[in-house]
Design a protein around this motif. Structure first.
Motif, short mmCIF file in Angstrom:
data_model
loop_
_atom_site.label_atom_id
_atom_site.label_comp_id
_atom_site.label_asym_id
_atom_site.label_seq_id
_atom_site.Cartn_x
_atom_site.Cartn_y
_atom_site.Cartn_z
N UNK A 76 0.62 -1.02 -0.22
CA UNK A 76 0.05 0.04 0.12
C UNK A 76 0.55 1.61 0.13
N UNK A 77 2.17 1.21 0.25
CA UNK A 77 2.67 2.60 0.89
C UNK A 77 3.38 2.57 -0.52
N UNK A 78 3.77 1.33 -0.84
CA UNK A 78 4.42 1.43 -2.57
C UNK A 78 3.91 2.06 -3.17
N UNK A 79 2.63 1.67 -3.18
CA UNK A 79 2.03 1.49 -4.89
C UNK A 79 1.59 3.29 -4.29
N UNK A 80 0.71 4.12 -3.63
CA UNK A 80 0.62 5.50 -3.25
C UNK A 80 1.89 6.41 -3.70
N UNK A 81 3.52 5.83 -2.20
CA UNK A 81 4.21 6.34 -3.28
C UNK A 81 4.50 7.01 -4.89
#
Length: 260
Positions: free
Chosen positions: A230-235
């Motif tokens: 989740x953090x990777x995709x949003x970043x």
């Protein structure tokens, strides 16, 4: 004689020490270390109260599992735990590994964004990780802790510009640091780079592999790999909203040094 002209900001940047960590990274690291020290120092009951108040607990949002008022903080904690969980860790090894990755990938992103934008980016990617964890662990009582989702967002953010000034040349040490001041290409162009594709593929494979049972991540010893994703995709996707450096109107994202 050959003179090489380069952007003034880049020339100034090259005079900076390579290990000059941005203050915002130092402050975040100090906060995480201090919190871990406090958690080690307090008694078990107080430690549980800290987790109940600041860790991300999916059951907090499911009234069929926990009634209102069982966990402290109320509605305010429902909001702040989407970010505060990132400052808690399962032990010194856990916090140490996250800080190493934050130094490696958060440092260039913080230099590019500045302190305020970076803190917002850190908070948004942490919240995105918590959000995906909530969707995939609905009603779960086990608290999630750790900065890995936000660190994953930093990795994705760095990926957006780390090859910006090198065309399709081979990666070399220091490339990401010198790319800090160059406009980032569009995501469609970034995702056509084989180096980026390879990095993303390996990153996802490692996270999925860890998801089947390697230690770290949350209280029961498993890895919150969905939060990492989740953090990777949003970043990766929301990077342009935080990036203060814009591409040229003609779409030329890299111009080699002028030689004469």
């Amino acid at each position: 004689m050959i003179d090489v002209l380069e952007p003034p900001r880049l020339a100034a940047h090259r005079r900076e020490p390579m290990l000059n960590v941005p203050p915002v990274i130092t402050v975040l690291a100090a906060a995480m270390l201090l919190i871990q020290l406090v958690r080690d120092w307090v008694d078990v009951e107080t430690g549980i109260e800290i987790l109940a108040l600041f860790a991300f607990i999916p059951a907090r949002f499911d009234p069929s599992v926990l009634a209102d008022g069982v966990l402290p903080g109320g509605t305010a904690a429902d909001a702040w735990t989407f970010v505060t969980y990132a400052f808690l860790h399962g032990g010194w090894t856990h916090v140490g590994l996250n800080l190493l990755w934050m130094l490696a990938f958060g440092t260039p992103v913080a230099r590019r964004f500045g302190a305020v934008r970076f803190l917002l980016f850190f908070a948004v990617t942490a919240a995105a990780g918590a959000g995906l964890h909530l969707v995939t662990h609905e009603g779960e009582l086990v608290p999630m802790i750790g900065a890995s989702a936000a660190v994953s967002g930093c990795m994705a953010g760095a990926l957006r510009f780390m090859f910006a000034h090198e065309g399709r040349g081979a990666w070399r040490p220091g490339m990401m640091e010198s790319a800090v001041h160059f406009p980032a290409p569009p995501l469609t162009r970034v995702m056509r780079d084989r180096r980026v594709i390879g990095f993303v593929a390996v990153w996802f494979i490692i996270n999925l592999a860890f998801g089947v049972g390697a230690p770290a991540g949350i209280v029961d010893g498993s890895v919150a790999w969905q939060a990492h994703i989740g953090g990777f995709l949003v970043g990766l996707l929301l990077f342009p909203l935080f990036d203060p450096i814009r591409g040229r109107p003609d779409g030329d994202y890299y111009s080699p040094p002028t030689r004469h």
